[in-house]
Design a protein around this motif. Structure first.
Motif, short mmCIF file in Angstrom:
data_model
loop_
_atom_site.label_atom_id
_atom_site.label_comp_id
_atom_site.label_asym_id
_atom_site.label_seq_id
_atom_site.Cartn_x
_atom_site.Cartn_y
_atom_site.Cartn_z
N SER A 231 0.88 -1.20 0.18
CA SER A 231 0.19 -0.14 -0.05
C SER A 231 0.92 1.23 -0.17
CB SER A 231 -0.83 0.09 1.23
OG SER A 231 -0.23 0.08 2.49
N GLY A 232 0.24 2.31 -0.44
CA GLY A 232 1.16 3.65 -0.54
C GLY A 232 1.54 4.01 0.79
N ARG A 303 -4.58 12.08 6.74
CA ARG A 303 -3.50 12.34 5.82
C ARG A 303 -2.94 13.41 6.02
NH1 ARG A 303 -0.70 12.56 1.02
NH2 ARG A 303 -0.89 14.34 -0.13
N ALA A 304 -3.63 14.67 6.33
CA ALA A 304 -3.13 16.03 6.54
C ALA A 304 -2.56 15.95 8.02
CB ALA A 304 -4.13 17.14 6.47
N SER A 305 -3.24 15.60 9.14
CA SER A 305 -2.86 15.85 10.40
C SER A 305 -1.69 14.90 10.94
CB SER A 305 -3.88 15.44 11.15
OG SER A 305 -4.41 14.28 11.27
N ARG A 306 -1.49 13.82 10.07
CA ARG A 306 -0.36 12.83 10.31
C ARG A 306 0.63 12.64 9.29
NH1 ARG A 306 -3.85 8.00 13.77
NH2 ARG A 306 -4.73 9.40 15.31
N VAL A 419 5.40 12.09 0.95
CA VAL A 419 4.17 12.91 0.92
C VAL A 419 3.32 12.85 -0.17
CG1 VAL A 419 4.69 15.16 -0.50
CG2 VAL A 419 3.21 15.24 1.51
N ARG A 420 3.69 12.25 -1.44
CA ARG A 420 2.88 11.71 -2.62
C ARG A 420 2.41 10.32 -2.33
NH1 ARG A 420 3.87 13.87 -7.73
NH2 ARG A 420 2.02 12.65 -7.98
N LEU A 421 2.99 9.38 -1.35
CA LEU A 421 2.55 8.00 -1.25
C LEU A 421 1.40 7.77 -0.03
CD1 LEU A 421 5.89 6.17 -2.09
CD2 LEU A 421 3.95 6.18 -3.57
N VAL A 422 1.81 8.69 0.93
CA VAL A 422 1.05 8.44 2.08
C VAL A 422 -0.39 8.78 2.00
CG1 VAL A 422 0.94 8.89 4.65
CG2 VAL A 422 3.20 8.34 3.53
#
Length: 441
Positions: A231-232, A303-306, A419-422
């Protein structure tokens, strides 16, 4: 009732946590923070006595790099082996046994002055410490629901910073009063005390099932490992941790020598500066854990907060790491050194919470173990590369400067890739849409 199980309080009214389990949960966090503190103090001890080791064992920078890299040669093997035991052996005995192995690995250096004994003991210590993060985080996450994990995770991982923070001035004082052998005796004794305390209070927590956060689909009880590990989010976090662990390994292995050999600080000042970098990292780890929790409560996506938060911190740390050696000795240089190391470490607590966000509870230990085995290669390679650069440079500081520039670039690139994958929300929706009865290939 099993000896290691805990009676749960009657269900509390909606929105209210039962008082006794809540207090026990934070007691476990405190114990696990101490566990990670000792874990990293054991790692740091060779770097803190490095100048005396170089002299007494008659080794050069390249051989010292081999010793520090040797710690990580069996680290991945230990991580996988130990992670297999998570969920199969109660946490009380698993963590106690792991910490007891640390003590046994430290003891030979209390009396030995052999390069071979040093290398072998570091290799075995690396094997024993390999599963430490996976086990500690697995236990911590078992005590908290998903939406409350970031702050306790940050506290536990902060032990990685507080370990050298405590160890640096203590070991410096011990070596000044006695010799470097005494430093190993002190760390071994501290580990033995922790084992006794943990066997009295350590337990697994009651949280056993998937994610309950409002921004996520519910995790199934099982996801094929092929889907989990590709998974990304898991790949992106592994890339991020590879870079941050390379940074941690360089800091543990080489920072005291950079400050003494490269910048000319005395042993006492070096001890306090090293302690400052670790202390700042621990404080920022807890602070950013609280920031992430606050963002989540205000409605920010996970995604933003972590994810994005941790990636930005690592990329910024990379920029500071690239440039601090070239700034010239003084307060500005130390400021950028401290900021770079602190942001890098501060991101880890936030990022680690994401692993449990996308991993079913019963598979969590295995996934963390596989991730540790992959990113630990950063710890294998980074000390070796820096040692070679120092040996081949016209003077040691030129080698240090080139090595830290490369490390900073690695952190910056890793932050941009991650930052692109998570994308945890997307990955969890994908897992939830798959058949819950799917069987691994």
């Amino acid at each position: 009732m099993a000896a290691d199980s805990l009676p749960l309080s009657p269900p509390a009214p909606t929105g209210t946590a039962p008082a006794r389990p809540r207090r026990r949960a934070w007691l476990m966090v405190a114990a696990l923070l101490a566990f990670m503190l000792l874990n990293y103090a054991d790692k740091a001890v060779v770097g803190l006595v490095g100048v005396d080791l170089l002299h007494d064992l008659h080794i050069d920078a390249g051989e010292f790099g081999v010793v520090q890299s040797g710690f990580f040669w069996l680290y991945a093997v230990g991580a996988v082996a130990g992670s297999f035991l998570i969920g199969r052996v109660p946490a009380r005995w698993l963590l106690g046994g792991v910490a007891l192995l640390w003590v046994l690995c430290l003891l030979p250096m209390v009396w030995s002055a052999s390069f071979t004994v040093l290398l072998v003991s570091r290799m075995l210590l690396g094997f024993a410490e390999g599963p430490s993060a996976a086990i500690a985080l697995g236990v911590a996450h078992s005590w908290f629901p998903a939406e409350r994990r970031t702050l306790p995770t940050s506290f536990v991982v902060a032990g990685a910073s507080f370990g050298p923070l405590v160890a640096a001035p203590v070991i410096t004082a011990v070596v000044a009063r006695f010799d470097w052998h005494a430093a190993f005796a002190v760390t071994a004794a501290a580990g033995l005390v922790w084992v006794v305390v943990w066997l009295l209070v350590g337990r697994d927590g009651p949280e056993r099932v998937g994610h309950s956060g409002s921004t996520f689909a519910e995790l199934p009880e099982h996801v094929p490992y092929r889907r989990l590990l590709t998974s990304g989010t898991v790949i992106g976090l592994t890339v991020l941790f590879f870079a941050t662990y390379a940074s941690v390994a360089v800091k543990i292995s080489w920072l005291p020598l950079v400050l003494r050999q490269g910048l000319g600080y005395d042993a006492t000042t070096t001890g306090w500066l090293v302690a400052l970098t670790y202390g700042s990292g621990g404080v920022l780890m807890i602070l950013f854990g609280a920031v992430s929790r606050a963002l989540t409560k205000r409605g920010a996506g996970v995604r933003a907060s972590r994810g994005v938060l941790s990636c930005v911190l690592v990329a910024t740390a990379g920029l500071c790491t690239m440039f601090w050696p070239s700034l010239g000795r003084g307060p500005v240089q130390i400021f950028f050194l401290v900021v770079g190391t602190s942001l890098c470490v501060g991101a880890q607590g936030v990022a680690w919470a994401l692993v449990s966000d996308v991993t079913p509870a019963r598979q969590r230990g295995t996934v963390i173990g596989v991730m540790v085995s992959c990113y630990s290669m950063g710890g294998v390679l980074a000390p070796l590369v820096l040692g070679d650069l120092v040996n081949s440079a016209a003077n040691p500081f030129d080698g240090y400067r080139l090595g830290f520039a490369g490390l900073g670039l690695l952190l910056l690139v890793a932050g941009l890739i991650a930052v692109r994958l998570v994308r945890p929300e997307r990955d969890v929706v994908s897992f939830a849409a798959a058949s819950p009865s799917a069987v691994d290939a």
